[in-house]
Motif scaffolding. Structure first.
Motif, short mmCIF file in Angstrom:
data_model
loop_
_atom_site.label_atom_id
_atom_site.label_comp_id
_atom_site.label_asym_id
_atom_site.label_seq_id
_atom_site.Cartn_x
_atom_site.Cartn_y
_atom_site.Cartn_z
N ALA A 75 0.84 -1.20 0.00
CA ALA A 75 0.00 0.00 0.00
C ALA A 75 0.88 1.25 0.00
O ALA A 75 2.06 1.20 0.37
CB ALA A 75 -0.92 0.01 1.22
N ILE A 76 0.28 2.36 -0.43
CA ILE A 76 0.92 3.68 -0.35
C ILE A 76 0.02 4.58 0.49
O ILE A 76 -1.18 4.69 0.24
CB ILE A 76 1.08 4.32 -1.74
N TYR A 77 0.64 5.24 1.46
CA TYR A 77 -0.08 6.20 2.30
C TYR A 77 0.56 7.57 2.14
O TYR A 77 1.74 7.69 1.82
CB TYR A 77 -0.01 5.78 3.76
N SER A 78 -0.24 8.60 2.39
CA SER A 78 0.28 9.95 2.31
C SER A 78 -0.42 10.87 3.29
O SER A 78 -1.61 10.72 3.58
CB SER A 78 0.10 10.52 0.89
N SER A 79 0.35 11.84 3.79
CA SER A 79 -0.23 13.00 4.45
C SER A 79 -1.26 13.61 3.50
O SER A 79 -1.13 13.52 2.27
CB SER A 79 0.87 14.02 4.76
N ASP A 80 -2.28 14.26 4.06
CA ASP A 80 -3.31 14.85 3.21
C ASP A 80 -2.96 16.25 2.72
O ASP A 80 -3.78 16.90 2.07
CB ASP A 80 -4.65 14.87 3.95
N LEU A 81 -1.75 16.74 3.00
CA LEU A 81 -1.31 18.02 2.47
C LEU A 81 -0.81 17.85 1.03
O LEU A 81 -0.20 16.83 0.69
CB LEU A 81 -0.21 18.62 3.34
N ALA A 82 -1.06 18.85 0.19
CA ALA A 82 -0.87 18.72 -1.26
C ALA A 82 0.56 18.34 -1.64
O ALA A 82 0.77 17.56 -2.57
CB ALA A 82 -1.27 20.01 -1.96
N ARG A 83 1.56 18.90 -0.95
CA ARG A 83 2.94 18.63 -1.34
C ARG A 83 3.31 17.17 -1.16
O ARG A 83 4.08 16.60 -1.93
CB ARG A 83 3.90 19.55 -0.58
N ALA A 84 2.75 16.54 -0.14
CA ALA A 84 2.99 15.10 0.08
C ALA A 84 2.12 14.27 -0.87
O ALA A 84 2.60 13.30 -1.47
CB ALA A 84 2.68 14.73 1.53
N TRP A 85 0.86 14.66 -1.01
CA TRP A 85 -0.07 13.89 -1.85
C TRP A 85 0.40 13.86 -3.31
O TRP A 85 0.34 12.82 -3.97
CB TRP A 85 -1.47 14.47 -1.74
N SER A 86 0.90 14.99 -3.81
CA SER A 86 1.40 15.03 -5.19
C SER A 86 2.60 14.11 -5.36
O SER A 86 2.75 13.43 -6.39
CB SER A 86 1.78 16.47 -5.57
N THR A 87 3.47 14.10 -4.36
CA THR A 87 4.65 13.22 -4.41
C THR A 87 4.23 11.76 -4.40
O THR A 87 4.74 10.94 -5.18
CB THR A 87 5.58 13.52 -3.22
N ALA A 88 3.29 11.42 -3.54
CA ALA A 88 2.82 10.04 -3.45
C ALA A 88 2.09 9.62 -4.72
O ALA A 88 2.19 8.47 -5.16
CB ALA A 88 1.90 9.89 -2.24
N SER A 89 1.36 10.55 -5.31
CA SER A 89 0.58 10.22 -6.51
C SER A 89 1.47 9.81 -7.67
O SER A 89 1.11 8.92 -8.45
CB SER A 89 -0.30 11.41 -6.90
N ALA A 90 2.63 10.44 -7.79
CA ALA A 90 3.56 10.06 -8.86
C ALA A 90 4.01 8.62 -8.68
O ALA A 90 4.07 7.85 -9.65
CB ALA A 90 4.76 11.01 -8.85
N ALA A 91 4.31 8.22 -7.45
CA ALA A 91 4.72 6.84 -7.19
C ALA A 91 3.56 5.88 -7.39
O ALA A 91 3.73 4.76 -7.90
CB ALA A 91 5.25 6.72 -5.77
N ALA A 92 2.35 6.30 -7.01
CA ALA A 92 1.19 5.43 -7.13
C ALA A 92 0.91 5.06 -8.58
O ALA A 92 0.56 3.91 -8.89
CB ALA A 92 -0.04 6.13 -6.52
N VAL A 93 1.08 6.04 -9.48
CA VAL A 93 0.88 5.76 -10.90
C VAL A 93 1.88 4.71 -11.38
O VAL A 93 1.53 3.77 -12.09
CB VAL A 93 1.03 7.07 -11.72
N ARG A 94 3.10 4.86 -10.98
CA ARG A 94 4.15 3.93 -11.41
C ARG A 94 3.93 2.54 -10.83
O ARG A 94 4.19 1.52 -11.50
CB ARG A 94 5.51 4.48 -10.96
N LEU A 95 3.44 2.47 -9.59
CA LEU A 95 3.28 1.18 -8.91
C LEU A 95 1.91 0.54 -9.14
O LEU A 95 1.70 -0.61 -8.77
CB LEU A 95 3.50 1.37 -7.40
N GLY A 96 0.98 1.29 -9.71
CA GLY A 96 -0.35 0.75 -9.95
C GLY A 96 -1.16 0.60 -8.68
O GLY A 96 -1.97 -0.33 -8.57
N LEU A 97 -0.96 1.50 -7.72
CA LEU A 97 -1.68 1.47 -6.46
C LEU A 97 -2.39 2.80 -6.24
O LEU A 97 -2.04 3.82 -6.84
CB LEU A 97 -0.72 1.22 -5.29
N ASP A 98 -3.40 2.80 -5.39
CA ASP A 98 -4.07 4.03 -5.00
C ASP A 98 -3.42 4.60 -3.75
O ASP A 98 -3.00 3.85 -2.87
CB ASP A 98 -5.56 3.78 -4.72
#
Length: 210
Positions: free
Chosen positions: A51-74
């Motif tokens: 799983a991928i988790y992120s702080s709900d602040l935009a700077r963290a969420w944007s960083t996590a989202s890039a990894a999520a796309v690559r890993l195929g996870l939400d």
């Protein structure tokens, strides 16, 4: 049973460059931060995360989202991994804080455990919040490997938890943007395995220097 966590500080923001305290203020990634987030996505792609988790602040969420796309996870929200609320210091540099609020800044400088800086979080309360959040992730993903994107203050707390360094001790370790920090949790407690791995960022860092 060992649980592994890769915890990443978000990519760079303009306020990071200015050394301006962000806290709960939502500041977006800058161009370098977006490049760091993409490089991090490729840097973690060869790992198997549950799983991928992120702080709900935009700077963290944007960083996590890039990894999520690559890993195929939400990306799953983890509000407990938010940065500390710095009260009256949010939006200021340390120099500005010292000039405008000298008494509060004196407490900030010595890492006073119980001073909340107005309407912010004390260090003790913040640390308890972070430890509770991470312990919850470990319980939920026992024996698995997870990725989490958070903030410098949060990583400071987790580093101290894993190494036994007191909260009030001065910080003598760096917390780079988008570095990979690996922790393990087993029957003996928390362990730091790798700190501030930036190999995946070398090309991004070279371009910034150029």
């Amino acid at each position: 049973m060992t649980t592994r966590l890769c915890i990443v500080r978000h990519g760079e923001t303009d306020w990071n460059v200015e050394k301006r305290i962000q806290g709960h203020i939502d500041v977006p990634l800058n161009e370098t931060g977006r490049a760091q987030a993409l490089a991090t996505a490729f840097g973690v792609a060869h790992h198997q995360f549950a799983a991928i988790y992120s702080s709900d602040l935009a700077r963290a969420w944007s960083t996590a989202s890039a990894a999520a796309v690559r890993l195929g996870l939400d990306v799953r929200p983890a509000p407990g991994l938010r940065e500390r609320h710095y009260g009256i210091f949010q939006g200021l540099t340390a120099a500005e804080g010292a000039r405008l609020h000298p008494a509060h800044h004196a407490c900030y400088a010595v890492r006073d455990l119980d001073h909340p800086f107005g309407d912010g979080e004390s260090l003790r309360v913040f640390a308890a919040r972070v430890v509770t959040a991470v312990d919850g992730l470990v319980r939920h993903h026992a024996g698995q490997t997870i990725l989490a994107v958070s903030h410098g203050g949060v990583l400071d707390i987790i580093y101290r938890k894993a190494t036994g360094r007191p909260l009030e001790a001065p910080r003598d370790f760096k917390i780079p943007n988008c570095a990979l920090n690996w922790f393990e949790f087993d029957a003996h407690g928390w362990h730091l395995r790798t700190w501030a791995d930036r190999h995946h960022l070398e090309r991004v860092l070279e371009q910034v220097v150029e």
